[in-house]
Design an enzyme around this catalytic site. Structure first.
Site, short mmCIF file in Angstrom:
data_model
loop_
_atom_site.label_atom_id
_atom_site.label_comp_id
_atom_site.label_asym_id
_atom_site.label_seq_id
_atom_site.Cartn_x
_atom_site.Cartn_y
_atom_site.Cartn_z
N GLY A 15 30.67 -48.95 25.64
CA GLY A 15 31.81 -48.07 25.38
C GLY A 15 32.36 -48.11 23.97
O GLY A 15 33.44 -47.58 23.72
N GLY A 18 29.94 -43.40 20.46
CA GLY A 18 29.20 -42.29 21.06
C GLY A 18 29.77 -41.81 22.38
O GLY A 18 30.99 -41.67 22.56
N TYR A 151 10.82 -44.54 27.84
CA TYR A 151 12.24 -44.21 27.97
C TYR A 151 12.46 -43.23 29.12
O TYR A 151 13.37 -43.40 29.93
CB TYR A 151 12.73 -43.61 26.65
CG TYR A 151 14.19 -43.23 26.64
CD1 TYR A 151 15.18 -44.21 26.52
CD2 TYR A 151 14.58 -41.90 26.73
CE1 TYR A 151 16.52 -43.86 26.51
CE2 TYR A 151 15.92 -41.54 26.72
CZ TYR A 151 16.89 -42.53 26.60
OH TYR A 151 18.23 -42.18 26.60
#
Length: 250
Positions: A15, A18, A151
């Site tokens: 957090g 972004g 990914y």
């Protein structure tokens, strides 16, 4: 006017910048007290200063189970429960088949899959009936972009977790959903370019694949996360909500 998350306690992993930071801000706007986590203390301190008194920053690595235990122990002691969990921490490097290394594979899966799984599992004793879990996925969960296979596989796993956990947690009325961003203007994306000229070229290339014709903003993901976490989405469970300007659907 009451916020959508008034009186709630929320956790946003990853957090400090972004999408995670934007979501923490939006949660606070909607009335929540927010814990944020990250690995880099300096970034956490900066984010905490921006978020103010309705947030607390805790240094924790999402792939480190001891860090998660300490985090949840602190939340239990200070707040007693956790109403909203936004599992945002993640990342990865990219390589084509033939160039993938064991180190790259382990690092990406440890953060995006193992870390996400145990972030949720270890939070469950704190989440009351009717709580909300939002997982941060990606549009690549359903696409076959070159160099993204590892990914993409981790984000497909995230999507699969949401399906299974929706059934696992149905008796507790805990909703699990996925928000899957398209290309978003974040420090991570900007970091892929060495200079401003390269950044403009990268963004133009990414925007060319988006029907709305642009790269998205972190705040647009944050508002979708608020929706999925709030009572506005009370009959929504197990979905993958693509926030990608139409890139997947069109």
């Amino acid at each position: 006017m009451a916020g959508k998350l008034d009186g709630k306690t929320a956790l946003v992993t990853g957090g400090s910048s972004g999408i995670g930071l934007a979501t923490a801000k939006q949660f606070i706007i909607e009335g929540a007290f927010v814990y944020i986590t990250g690995r880099r203390q300096a970034e956490l301190d900066s984010a905490a200063a921006v978020l103010g008194d309705h947030a607390k920053a805790v240094r924790a690595d999402a792939s480190n189970l001891s860090d998660l235990d300490s985090l949840y122990s602190q939340i239990k002691q200070e707040k007693g429960q956790l109403d909203v969990l936004f599992v945002n921490a993640g990342g990865g490097s990219f390589a084509s088949i033939g160039q993938i290394t064991e180190e790259q594979f382990d690092q990406t899966f440890n953060t995006n899959v193992k870390g996400l799984l145990f972030t949720v599992q270890k939070a469950l004793p704190l989440i009351p009936e009717g709580g909300a879990i939002v997982l941060n996925g990606s549009m690549v969960s359903v696409k076959g972009d070159p160099n993204f296979s590892v990914y993409s596989a981790t984000k497909a796993a995230v999507r699969s977790f949401a399906r299974g956990w929706t059934n696992d947690l149905k008796d507790r009325k805990i909703r699990v959903n996925v928000v899957s961003p398209g290309p978003i203007d974040t420090p991570g994306l900007r970091g892929l370019a060495a200079n401003e000229e390269q950044r403009k070229a990268l963004y133009a290339h990414l925007a060319s694949g988006v029907p709305l014709g642009r790269v998205g903003e972190p705040e647009e993901i944050a508002k979708a996360a608020v929706f999925l976490a709030s009572a506005d989405a009370s009959y929504i469970a197990g979905v993958e909500l693509f926030v990608d300007g139409g890139a997947v659907a069109v």
